[in-house]
Design a protein around this motif. Sequence first.
Motif, PDB file in Angstrom:
ATOM      1  N   UNK A  32       1.160  -1.122   0.092  1.00 15.92           N
ATOM      2  CA  UNK A  32       0.035   0.364  -0.276  1.00 15.92           C
ATOM      3  C   UNK A  32       0.741   1.268   0.111  1.00 15.92           C
ATOM      4  N   UNK A  33       1.861   0.854   0.392  1.00 14.37           N
ATOM      5  CA  UNK A  33       2.522   2.439   0.743  1.00 14.37           C
ATOM      6  C   UNK A  33       3.859   2.395  -0.683  1.00 14.37           C
ATOM      7  N   UNK A  34       3.687   1.721  -0.788  1.00 12.62           N
ATOM      8  CA  UNK A  34       4.925   1.757  -2.571  1.00 12.62           C
ATOM      9  C   UNK A  34       3.592   2.182  -3.400  1.00 12.62           C
ATOM     10  N   UNK A  35       2.281   1.593  -3.801  1.00  9.50           N
ATOM     11  CA  UNK A  35       1.619   2.035  -4.157  1.00  9.50           C
ATOM     12  C   UNK A  35       1.283   3.700  -3.546  1.00  9.50           C
ATOM     13  N   UNK A  36       0.645   4.118  -2.217  1.00 10.46           N
ATOM     14  CA  UNK A  36       1.065   5.686  -2.354  1.00 10.46           C
ATOM     15  C   UNK A  36       2.163   6.418  -3.018  1.00 10.46           C
ATOM     16  N   UNK A  37       3.189   5.469  -2.940  1.00 15.14           N
ATOM     17  CA  UNK A  37       4.208   7.049  -3.444  1.00 15.14           C
ATOM     18  C   UNK A  37       4.422   6.304  -4.985  1.00 15.14           C
ATOM     19  N   UNK A  80      -2.328  -7.398  13.069  1.00 12.92           N
ATOM     20  CA  UNK A  80      -0.961  -7.728  12.735  1.00 12.92           C
ATOM     21  C   UNK A  80      -0.985  -7.290  14.177  1.00 12.92           C
ATOM     22  N   UNK A  81       0.723  -7.121  14.480  1.00 12.13           N
ATOM     23  CA  UNK A  81       0.976  -6.805  16.294  1.00 12.13           C
ATOM     24  C   UNK A  81       1.006  -5.027  16.131  1.00 12.13           C
ATOM     25  N   UNK A  82       1.914  -4.206  16.809  1.00 12.00           N
ATOM     26  CA  UNK A  82       1.583  -3.613  17.755  1.00 12.00           C
ATOM     27  C   UNK A  82       1.295  -2.512  16.139  1.00 12.00           C
ATOM     28  N   UNK A  83       0.739  -1.295  16.719  1.00 14.05           N
ATOM     29  CA  UNK A  83       1.093  -0.643  15.386  1.00 14.05           C
ATOM     30  C   UNK A  83       2.923   0.456  15.431  1.00 14.05           C
ATOM     31  N   UNK A  84       2.548   0.549  14.641  1.00 13.08           N
ATOM     32  CA  UNK A  84       4.453   1.654  14.378  1.00 13.08           C
ATOM     33  C   UNK A  84       4.464   2.771  15.625  1.00 13.08           C
ATOM     34  N   UNK A  85       3.456   3.846  15.910  1.00  9.62           N
ATOM     35  CA  UNK A  85       3.591   4.304  16.733  1.00  9.62           C
ATOM     36  C   UNK A  85       3.370   3.551  18.178  1.00  9.62           C
ATOM     37  N   UNK A  86       2.532   2.988  18.825  1.00 14.55           N
ATOM     38  CA  UNK A  86       2.803   2.044  19.644  1.00 14.55           C
ATOM     39  C   UNK A  86       3.648   1.193  19.877  1.00 14.55           C
ATOM     40  N   UNK A 142      -4.419   5.526   3.903  1.00 16.36           N
ATOM     41  CA  UNK A 142      -3.835   5.485   2.992  1.00 16.36           C
ATOM     42  C   UNK A 142      -3.293   7.848   3.491  1.00 16.36           C
ATOM     43  N   UNK A 143      -4.448   7.317   4.529  1.00 18.23           N
ATOM     44  CA  UNK A 143      -4.097   9.211   4.111  1.00 18.23           C
ATOM     45  C   UNK A 143      -3.076   9.547   5.472  1.00 18.23           C
ATOM     46  N   UNK A 144      -3.120   8.468   6.417  1.00 17.57           N
ATOM     47  CA  UNK A 144      -1.813   8.759   6.779  1.00 17.57           C
ATOM     48  C   UNK A 144      -0.354   8.246   6.969  1.00 17.57           C
ATOM     49  N   UNK A 145       0.730   9.128   7.629  1.00 18.80           N
ATOM     50  CA  UNK A 145       1.793   9.336   7.054  1.00 18.80           C
ATOM     51  C   UNK A 145       2.627   8.285   7.340  1.00 18.80           C
ATOM     52  N   UNK A 146       4.075   8.488   6.791  1.00 18.45           N
ATOM     53  CA  UNK A 146       4.095   9.147   5.912  1.00 18.45           C
ATOM     54  C   UNK A 146       3.814   8.608   4.451  1.00 18.45           C
ATOM     55  N   UNK A 147       3.276   7.805   4.217  1.00 21.12           N
ATOM     56  CA  UNK A 147       3.323   7.089   3.136  1.00 21.12           C
ATOM     57  C   UNK A 147       1.914   6.577   3.237  1.00 21.12           C
ATOM     58  N   UNK A 148       1.060   6.521   3.905  1.00 13.71           N
ATOM     59  CA  UNK A 148      -0.281   5.237   4.649  1.00 13.71           C
ATOM     60  C   UNK A 148       0.255   4.332   5.876  1.00 13.71           C
ATOM     61  N   UNK A 149      -1.055   4.235   6.716  1.00  8.16           N
ATOM     62  CA  UNK A 149      -0.536   3.884   7.706  1.00  8.16           C
ATOM     63  C   UNK A 149      -1.703   2.057   7.798  1.00  8.16           C
ATOM     64  N   UNK A 150      -1.232   1.099   8.974  1.00 12.68           N
ATOM     65  CA  UNK A 150      -1.995   0.692  10.039  1.00 12.68           C
ATOM     66  C   UNK A 150      -2.997   1.746  10.933  1.00 12.68           C
ATOM     67  N   UNK A 151      -4.288   1.518  11.073  1.00 10.97           N
ATOM     68  CA  UNK A 151      -4.955   2.068  11.918  1.00 10.97           C
ATOM     69  C   UNK A 151      -5.814   0.472  12.304  1.00 10.97           C
ATOM     70  N   UNK A 152      -5.408   1.040  13.745  1.00 11.44           N
ATOM     71  CA  UNK A 152      -6.532   0.154  14.595  1.00 11.44           C
ATOM     72  C   UNK A 152      -7.902   0.161  15.065  1.00 11.44           C
ATOM     73  N   UNK A 153      -8.086  -1.288  14.401  1.00 16.51           N
ATOM     74  CA  UNK A 153      -9.839  -0.852  14.774  1.00 16.51           C
ATOM     75  C   UNK A 153     -10.244  -1.598  16.255  1.00 16.51           C
TER      76      UNK A 153
END
Length: 474
Positions: A319-324, A339-345, A455-466
């Motif tokens: 997804x990040x490659x597609x965004x770039x 998934x495991x922990x989010x990047x921010x976590x 895909x709106x999350x920085x820097x090139x899209x990211x996972x959002x926890x549900x």
Amino acid sequence: MATHFGQRRRFGQRRNLRLTAAGVGALVVAMVLSACGSGTSTAKPGSTTTPSASSTTFKVVRTLGNGVTKDSIKIGVGLIDYDTIKDVPDLASIRLHQQEIYDAFFKDINEHGGVGGRKLVPVYKKYIPVGSTATLTACTAFADDDNVFAVTGTFYDPSGESQLCVTKQKQRVLLTFDVDKSMLDQAPPGLLITPASTPERSVKVLVELLKKNHTFDGKKVAVLGQVKSAAIVNKSIVPDLKAAGVDLGSTGLLNIQGQDTSQPEMQLDSFIEKWKQEGVKIVFFSSYEATSLRFVQKVRKAMPDVQLLADNTQILGYAQGAKRAGLTPNPYEGIQAASGPLHSEYEKSDNWKYCKDIYKRQTGQTAPGPDTVIPYKGDPKKTIDTYGVINDACQLLTMFDDIATKVGPWLNNQNWVNTVNNFGHIENRGTGPYSSLGTGKYDADDNFHLVQIDSSLPPDGNFKALTELQDVPK
């Protein structure tokens, strides 16, 4: 045309990171099924004694294993040969200076007394991850020429032949990523270990989380995988969906062979038409290859309102490659996975602090974080994954150190297996706080979110926890 290279999961995510490349026909080598032979361990059997001091209840075998002396332990390290393929145009991410980064973590362990007073001695082998030839050759060399005790690093072979060469034929410990349940089931118990979770366990958790979120309510679900990993589809995903009471459409298996994707793309066209007739509203993708851009794009274009699911988190890298690359809308938008922990976590965790501190101490450089983008030769579409190498080396070598230290002075296969079978909670530096090993459980990671690509999350899209991060040991 596409060739898929396995590396491992990224950024503390689950299973994990794979790269997609095109135009590498000259690098493809023929598969050699017999390269590993039928070698066996040269260790001599020893007598059993009283229980070890590690608080386990098993008896200790008083011999030293292959590659173990009173002063040292030989460790084989497999690494993808990016020096050979780094300039392939469509390779979205590469890893440079891998050996130097691994050396930093070996050095840190050795400077702190090694493993029970023994220095770790690494033996490196690089390979092109196409087919089984290169990894089977590495297996034979690690065992017969180098006489290592264990193999670690990136040892990628989706067929499972090379993993079984190391563990079953050569009777060595293998601690690596990209391991599924069939590999664990066929390997001698306890000799094949992964810090991650198997796709089969991730699927079971994902289905449970989706059912709780009522994602399947009133919707027909189709599954799309590939022939090479059909067992995951037929023995895990489909049965788990049936057990959850899901209304199933047709299952599609793509015959993805090497670089020419014309045949599987025609197969997918046929599956899509059938899904439209069946009223399919959700497509569950399985395997890194099937979730690559060309196949996801084709489904999105033909069925723009369909909900997509995936049994792996390589979708984030895609997804990040597609965004770039400027693809709008992003075909991976909204796809869900476990998934495991989010990047921010993870970036705020003690586990990442532990790893980045070692890297800083040994190299004098600041470790890039999970969302740091390092362009290769100024190309925003291709990045250098220094973070991934740091996290892999830290995770794998720390886990080896923890297990081997608990084994005690008599480091051999039997004592290793007994220790693993009695381990329980284990620190797993590349992921969240929940991990465990025990009899019949050789995939350590127990950290699970239900996540979705945004895909709106920085820097090139990211996972959002549900959902919140959960401890799911089984």
